[in-house]
Design a protein around this motif. Structure first.
Motif, PDB file in Angstrom:
ATOM      1  N   UNK A 305       0.743  -1.347   0.109  1.00 31.71           N
ATOM      2  CA  UNK A 305       0.247   0.047  -0.110  1.00 31.71           C
ATOM      3  C   UNK A 305       0.798   1.288  -0.117  1.00 31.71           C
ATOM      4  N   UNK A 306       0.218   2.184  -0.385  1.00 28.08           N
ATOM      5  CA  UNK A 306       0.796   3.463  -0.199  1.00 28.08           C
ATOM      6  C   UNK A 306      -0.013   4.560   0.827  1.00 28.08           C
ATOM      7  N   UNK A 441      16.803  -3.281  -4.727  1.00 25.96           N
ATOM      8  CA  UNK A 441      15.655  -2.178  -4.567  1.00 25.96           C
ATOM      9  C   UNK A 441      14.456  -2.145  -3.659  1.00 25.96           C
ATOM     10  N   UNK A 442      14.022  -3.565  -3.654  1.00 26.94           N
ATOM     11  CA  UNK A 442      12.886  -3.612  -2.717  1.00 26.94           C
ATOM     12  C   UNK A 442      12.930  -4.777  -1.515  1.00 26.94           C
ATOM     13  N   UNK A 443      13.339  -4.476  -0.271  1.00 26.22           N
ATOM     14  CA  UNK A 443      13.512  -5.710   0.596  1.00 26.22           C
ATOM     15  C   UNK A 443      12.554  -5.593   1.922  1.00 26.22           C
ATOM     16  N   UNK A 447      10.678   0.226   1.750  1.00 29.79           N
ATOM     17  CA  UNK A 447      11.142   0.361   0.319  1.00 29.79           C
ATOM     18  C   UNK A 447      10.261   0.202  -0.718  1.00 29.79           C
ATOM     19  N   UNK A 448       9.106  -0.726  -0.619  1.00 30.40           N
ATOM     20  CA  UNK A 448       8.028  -0.878  -1.625  1.00 30.40           C
ATOM     21  C   UNK A 448       7.418   0.281  -1.691  1.00 30.40           C
ATOM     22  N   UNK A 470       9.633  -4.959 -11.594  1.00 30.44           N
ATOM     23  CA  UNK A 470      10.376  -6.168 -11.407  1.00 30.44           C
ATOM     24  C   UNK A 470      10.731  -6.402  -9.875  1.00 30.44           C
ATOM     25  N   UNK A 471      11.363  -5.452  -9.545  1.00 32.26           N
ATOM     26  CA  UNK A 471      11.586  -5.582  -7.793  1.00 32.26           C
ATOM     27  C   UNK A 471      10.584  -5.718  -7.139  1.00 32.26           C
ATOM     28  N   UNK A 472       9.333  -5.058  -7.265  1.00 32.16           N
ATOM     29  CA  UNK A 472       8.279  -4.870  -6.382  1.00 32.16           C
ATOM     30  C   UNK A 472       7.477  -6.262  -6.786  1.00 32.16           C
ATOM     31  N   UNK A 473       7.529  -6.893  -7.759  1.00 35.60           N
ATOM     32  CA  UNK A 473       6.734  -8.268  -7.899  1.00 35.60           C
ATOM     33  C   UNK A 473       7.551  -9.282  -7.272  1.00 35.60           C
ATOM     34  N   UNK A 474       8.850  -9.187  -7.288  1.00 39.76           N
ATOM     35  CA  UNK A 474       9.684 -10.193  -6.773  1.00 39.76           C
ATOM     36  C   UNK A 474       9.600 -10.040  -4.931  1.00 39.76           C
ATOM     37  N   UNK A 475       9.471  -9.068  -4.618  1.00 38.47           N
ATOM     38  CA  UNK A 475       9.299  -8.681  -3.118  1.00 38.47           C
ATOM     39  C   UNK A 475       8.160  -9.152  -2.651  1.00 38.47           C
TER      40      UNK A 475
END
Length: 493
Positions: A305-306, A441-443, A447-448, A470-475
């Motif tokens: 969420x944001x 990038x996102x851990x 960071x998300x 890509x980083x958000x999907x992976x996280x």
């Protein structure tokens, strides 16, 4: 080592010094030792955005510039105040007294003087806000400005953005003048003491509660590494037990393994102590039967969420958690897994597409497994409020939710978790091959949010946006596969 000199104080430096004199000294002479948290820039940007909005709401007026030139800012402020004719509202006016410099968010002319309005991006008045205001008022009044009242403007969480750029009502204004009387009398003593600190060597202050209250100190590691190494399992890892920890430390217990078994009465505390002493994890075999009762297909679900201080989309409130991404691993009875996902980085309101895609993926049968149900369930309730035509189907999802957090807390503990049941502490103990430190990038959730903000910024290059996607999907996918591995471990598989 720098040679200490008398250094001009600012409001923020005084606040730092009141939190910890060592922090003030380090901010002045050893800024190279700072470790800035990843989210600090976002907090700074939020404050700037709220300040800019306040100028629109309190305008028209004159913005005093020269952020990096104190002399010019002071001169421009003095010139504006001395102009004949109709007085005007000043933004970021600069004042100085006794080598203390402040910038006033809003200075409004009123009969007989001026009113000061300090603007905060928080949702209520905090004690440290009153200290801020007391310092501001002390400097401004002693600079010769007749100050009538002092107000603090903060975010109104009841405000609902209706769209079209209309933010009237976003800020709540509270008169704090009477609350500042005692604090203002203390300011001269604060200034004298802290200027003396800056004339000396680095203060010797041990790490403690002041390192995080009211703000996280960016020099914590600098100070901690200079102290003797503590025990492997300190008593401070006991969760939700501030009073107990204080009592144990008062009794001389620093190492949890040294605390007598009978001294702890909470079963979870006893479990943490026993695992710390033996080095062996605890797994209640009864949990396997509880989990076996879950049906199929099993949906392992996680949201990202944001939360904007200034609402971006109609129908949302300040700091409301607005979902923009979900991941779901679906497990069939034969053990097969398939991942479904949703992510919207367009910058448009993502909530309708989020809700519809979620309903399509989760269907109408099978448990929905989450880690900390209150978060996902709360977002589903928000979606149901926004979209009445989907409300029944959305709220039915909450009826199927199973929270793995309390199940894990009651039935599992590993010494490496150090008193925490966060998924990022639990996962390495059941599936070490899934390491959040390997994510680029996102851990984590913070960071998300930062990645989302960067991705939707209009100036972000396409290739960078692709990387963030890509980083958000992976996280987010790792969060859901983590629950799959956790349940397998709890079930003994």
């Amino acid at each position: 080592m720098p040679t200490p000199t008398i250094t001009r104080l600012s409001k923020s430096r005084i606040v730092s010094g009141l939190q910890c004199e060592r922090r003030l000294w380090l901010e002045t002479y050893r800024r190279d030792a700072m470790e800035i948290p990843a989210g600090s820039q976002a907090v700074f940007d939020t404050g700037n955005a709220v300040g800019e909005l306040a100028r629109q709401l309190y305008g028209p007026g004159l913005l005093i510039g020269h952020v990096d030139n104190t002399s010019r800012a002071l001169a421009e402020t003095a010139e504006a105040l001395q102009r004949t004719g109709k007085r005007q509202t000043l933004f970021e006016a600069a004042f100085q007294h006794k080598d203390v410099l402040v910038r006033a968010d809003v200075l409004r002319p009123v009969p007989g003087g001026y009113d000061l309005v300090e603007v905060k991006s928080s949702t209520s008045v905090k004690d440290y806000h009153l200290i801020d205001c007391a310092i501001q008022a002390w400097v401004i009044q002693n600079a010769g400005i007749p100050l009538r009242r002092v107000y603090l403007a903060h975010i109104n969480t009841a405000f609902v953005y209706e769209g079209d750029g209309d933010y009237s009502g976003l800020l709540v204004v509270e008169d704090v003048t009477d609350s500042l009387a005692d604090l203002r009398e203390q300011v001269p003593a604060w200034v004298h003491r802290l200027q003396k600190v800056l004339r000396g060597d680095e203060p010797s202050v041990a790490t403690g509660e002041q390192c995080s209250k009211p703000f996280e100190c960016p020099f914590f590691e600098h100070c901690r590494v200079q102290e003797p190494k503590g025990p492997k399992y300190p008593v401070t890892i006991l969760p939700r037990s501030a009073a107990l920890i204080h009592a144990l430390l008062g009794e001389g217990y620093v190492d949890l393994r040294k605390v007598p078994a009978g001294r702890l009465t909470n079963p979870i505390h006893q479990r943490i102590r026993h695992a710390s002493v033996t080095g062996r994890p605890f797994l209640d075999p009864a949990v396997a039967g509880q989990l076996d009762g879950l049906g199929y297909p099993r949906h392992y679900l996680d949201f990202e969420t944001i939360n904007f201080a200034i609402p971006r989309w109609a129908g949302t409130r300040p700091y409301q958690q607005v979902p923009f991404q979900w991941s779901c691993h679906i497990e069939q009875r034969d053990g097969s897994l398939k991942e479904h996902a949703f992510l919207d980085l367009s910058g448009d309101d993502p909530t309708r597409n989020f809700a519809e895609s979620l309903l399509r993926s989760l269907g109408t049968r099978g448990p929905i497994l989450v880690y900390n149900k209150v978060f996902e369930a709360g977002r589903v309730v928000d979606l149901a409020d926004w979209f009445p035509d989907l409300a029944d189907a959305l709220l039915a999802l909450n009826e199927r939710m199973v929270d793995l957090l309390p199940i894990t807390r009651e039935h599992y503990y590993h010494p490496a978790m150090m008193g925490s049941w966060s998924i990022k502490k639990v996962l390495p103990t059941v599936a070490p091959e899934l390491d959040y430190d390997d994510l680029d990038d996102v851990a984590d959730g913070g960071q998300a949010q930062l990645a989302y903000l960067e991705a939707i910024h209009p100036e972000t290059p396409v290739d960078r946006r692709t990387t963030l996607d890509t980083a958000l999907r992976r996280y987010c996918g790792q969060d859901t596969i983590a629950m799959v591995r956790l349940l397998q471990a709890l079930a003994g598989r």
